[in-house]
Design a protein around this motif. Structure first.
Motif, PDB file in Angstrom:
ATOM      1  N   VAL A 223      52.739  99.744 -11.351  1.00 19.84           N
ATOM      2  CA  VAL A 223      52.600 100.561 -10.142  1.00 19.84           C
ATOM      3  C   VAL A 223      52.151 101.979 -10.493  1.00 19.84           C
ATOM      4  O   VAL A 223      51.268 102.557  -9.842  1.00 19.84           O
ATOM      5  CB  VAL A 223      53.934 100.606  -9.357  1.00 19.84           C
ATOM      6  CG1 VAL A 223      53.853 101.616  -8.215  1.00 19.84           C
ATOM      7  CG2 VAL A 223      54.275  99.224  -8.808  1.00 19.84           C
ATOM      8  N   SER A 224      52.727 102.543 -11.552  1.00 19.35           N
ATOM      9  CA  SER A 224      52.398 103.919 -11.939  1.00 19.35           C
ATOM     10  C   SER A 224      51.002 104.038 -12.535  1.00 19.35           C
ATOM     11  O   SER A 224      50.407 105.126 -12.539  1.00 19.35           O
ATOM     12  CB  SER A 224      53.428 104.442 -12.947  1.00 19.35           C
ATOM     13  OG  SER A 224      53.336 103.744 -14.174  1.00 19.35           O
ATOM     14  N   TRP A 226      48.228 103.041 -11.382  1.00 18.26           N
ATOM     15  CA  TRP A 226      47.191 103.306 -10.389  1.00 18.26           C
ATOM     16  C   TRP A 226      46.904 104.790 -10.254  1.00 18.26           C
ATOM     17  O   TRP A 226      45.846 105.193  -9.779  1.00 18.26           O
ATOM     18  CB  TRP A 226      47.606 102.720  -9.030  1.00 18.26           C
ATOM     19  CG  TRP A 226      47.652 101.237  -9.041  1.00 18.26           C
ATOM     20  CD1 TRP A 226      48.763 100.448  -8.961  1.00 18.26           C
ATOM     21  CD2 TRP A 226      46.547 100.334  -9.168  1.00 18.26           C
ATOM     22  NE1 TRP A 226      48.432  99.113  -9.039  1.00 18.26           N
ATOM     23  CE2 TRP A 226      47.064  99.019  -9.158  1.00 18.26           C
ATOM     24  CE3 TRP A 226      45.159 100.508  -9.293  1.00 18.26           C
ATOM     25  CZ2 TRP A 226      46.253  97.894  -9.271  1.00 18.26           C
ATOM     26  CZ3 TRP A 226      44.355  99.374  -9.402  1.00 18.26           C
ATOM     27  CH2 TRP A 226      44.900  98.109  -9.377  1.00 18.26           C
ATOM     28  N   LYS A 227      47.841 105.621 -10.689  1.00 16.71           N
ATOM     29  CA  LYS A 227      47.669 107.071 -10.581  1.00 16.71           C
ATOM     30  C   LYS A 227      46.905 107.659 -11.768  1.00 16.71           C
ATOM     31  O   LYS A 227      46.572 108.836 -11.773  1.00 16.71           O
ATOM     32  CB  LYS A 227      49.043 107.751 -10.486  1.00 16.71           C
ATOM     33  CG  LYS A 227      49.896 107.270  -9.310  1.00 16.71           C
ATOM     34  CD  LYS A 227      51.272 107.905  -9.357  1.00 16.71           C
ATOM     35  CE  LYS A 227      52.167 107.357  -8.248  1.00 16.71           C
ATOM     36  NZ  LYS A 227      53.532 107.938  -8.326  1.00 16.71           N
ATOM     37  N   GLN A 228      46.663 106.819 -12.793  1.00 14.02           N
ATOM     38  CA  GLN A 228      46.024 107.318 -14.003  1.00 14.02           C
ATOM     39  C   GLN A 228      44.517 107.084 -13.980  1.00 14.02           C
ATOM     40  O   GLN A 228      43.984 106.352 -13.142  1.00 14.02           O
ATOM     41  CB  GLN A 228      46.654 106.661 -15.234  1.00 14.02           C
ATOM     42  CG  GLN A 228      48.136 106.961 -15.394  1.00 14.02           C
ATOM     43  CD  GLN A 228      48.663 106.529 -16.750  1.00 14.02           C
ATOM     44  OE1 GLN A 228      47.893 106.219 -17.652  1.00 14.02           O
ATOM     45  NE2 GLN A 228      49.973 106.523 -16.892  1.00 14.02           N
ATOM     46  N   ALA A 230      40.789 105.727 -15.346  1.00 11.51           N
ATOM     47  CA  ALA A 230      40.364 104.365 -15.689  1.00 11.51           C
ATOM     48  C   ALA A 230      40.584 104.072 -17.171  1.00 11.51           C
ATOM     49  O   ALA A 230      41.037 102.983 -17.541  1.00 11.51           O
ATOM     50  CB  ALA A 230      38.894 104.171 -15.322  1.00 11.51           C
ATOM     51  N   ARG A 233      44.296 103.836 -17.863  1.00  6.16           N
ATOM     52  CA  ARG A 233      44.792 102.585 -17.293  1.00  6.16           C
ATOM     53  C   ARG A 233      44.421 101.395 -18.176  1.00  6.16           C
ATOM     54  O   ARG A 233      45.235 100.505 -18.407  1.00  6.16           O
ATOM     55  CB  ARG A 233      44.198 102.402 -15.896  1.00  6.16           C
ATOM     56  CG  ARG A 233      44.852 101.280 -15.093  1.00  6.16           C
ATOM     57  CD  ARG A 233      44.147 101.065 -13.778  1.00  6.16           C
ATOM     58  NE  ARG A 233      44.100 102.326 -13.034  1.00  6.16           N
ATOM     59  CZ  ARG A 233      43.018 102.783 -12.434  1.00  6.16           C
ATOM     60  NH1 ARG A 233      41.878 102.110 -12.494  1.00  6.16           N
ATOM     61  NH2 ARG A 233      43.055 103.929 -11.768  1.00  6.16           N
TER      62      ARG A 233
END
Length: 313
Positions: A223-224, A226-228, A230, A233
């Motif tokens: 979930v976390s 998605w804030k990072q 590409a 991630r």
């Protein structure tokens, strides 16, 4: 007491994986190769991490411990299994059986705790990166590793006590290729329902709770992510995928085998082979093939060794 000692079982006889001679020879070759590769692969990871300064970080510290545990874990059961392929009568003394059972649970439980710690390490690194160096410093890592060995020892002592407190006066045929609590207590000359329930509350509960904790950790991590960015991630997903693959391969068989000690299936031996023989080999493959830093460090270590050998000549 004297009569009890006279009838006490002094050895156990393994039925092994198969009674087919051809399959035994094929299994001997296959599992011998697997065991050698397991030792070589995990030892290579340990040596690479020790002799590569840039890998002296918490994640790789835990990875080297995982490889060490895998070496020990496979060495508890595989050599005896290989010996059994060469013998018509596969026996083990009572004391050796109890020792095998103790170390099997020690290393298995240590690995369960270590995989849980590794998931927590990734959670801190990805979800709270600014606090990572403070939360997961090397002192904390050493304390966590000490705690997992202590926890594994306590768990194993409990399992061993539950097994040895029972009377064994025959039969002595173990339908497996190694000694484990569920298969051994079936041979006790008394009702083992309570002991079986205690095993579930110990081994089964530890496996299940740690697995649920791991799934929760990785869910929060996903979930976390998605804030990072590409790139961040992609790197985090690669590491977490490798970790979760190892977790699934190890926890699946453990949960399958230790949450139902009073019931046995024909597939139990195959499942046991998977987590005692196959998984320790897959772990180094999964981590090295998906980790560019470890692979490049291995190449550099090999180049350094070749340079040293050339200079000597």
């Amino acid at each position: 007491m004297e009569g009890f000692n006279q009838t006490r079982v002094t050895e156990f006889v393994f039925l092994g994986l198969t009674d087919n001679c051809i399959l035994e020879m094929l299994s001997l070759v296959a599992f011998s190769t697997t065991y050698v590769l397991t030792l070589f692969g995990n030892l290579l990871i340990v040596v690479t991490i020790i002799f590569t300064p840039r890998l002296h970080a918490p994640m790789y510290f835990f990875l080297s411990n995982l490889s060490f545990i895998d070496i020990c874990h496979s060495s508890v059961t595989v050599p005896k299994m290989l010996e059994g392929f060469l013998l018509e009568r596969k026996t083990i003394s009572f004391d050796a059986c109890i020792a095998q059972l103790f170390f099997l649970h020690l290393f298995a439980c240590a690995e369960i705790f270590l995989l849980t710690i590794m998931a927590y390490d990734r959670y801190v690194a990805i979800c709270t990166p600014l606090h990572y160096s403070t939360v997961m410093n090397m002192q904390v890592c050493v304390q966590l590793v000490f705690a997992l060995w202590l926890g594994g020892t306590i768990h194993s002592l409990v399992q061993t006590f539950l097994t040895t407190r029972l009377p064994y006066c025959g039969p002595n045929i173990v339908d497996s290729y190694f000694c484990d609590v569920p298969s051994v207590i079936k041979l006790a000359c008394t009702d083992t329902y309570l002991t079986g329930a205690l095993i579930v509350s110990n081994s089964g509960t530890i496996s299940l709770i740690c697995f649920l904790a791991l799934v929760t950790s990785y869910t929060v991590i996903l979930v976390s992510l998605w804030k990072q960015s590409a790139e961040g991630r992609r790197k985090a997903l690669s590491t977490c995928t490798a970790h979760f693959t190892v977790v699934t391969l190890f926890f699946g068989p453990c949960i399958f085998l230790y949450t139902r000690p009073d019931t046995s299936f024909s597939i139990d031996k195959v499942v046991a082979v998977f987590y005692t023989v196959i998984t320790p080999l897959l772990n180094p493959l999964i981590y090295t093939l998906r980790n560019e830093e470890v692979k490049s460090s291995m190449k550099q270590l090999r180049q350094c060794q070749c340079s040293v050998i050339e200079k000597k000549h």
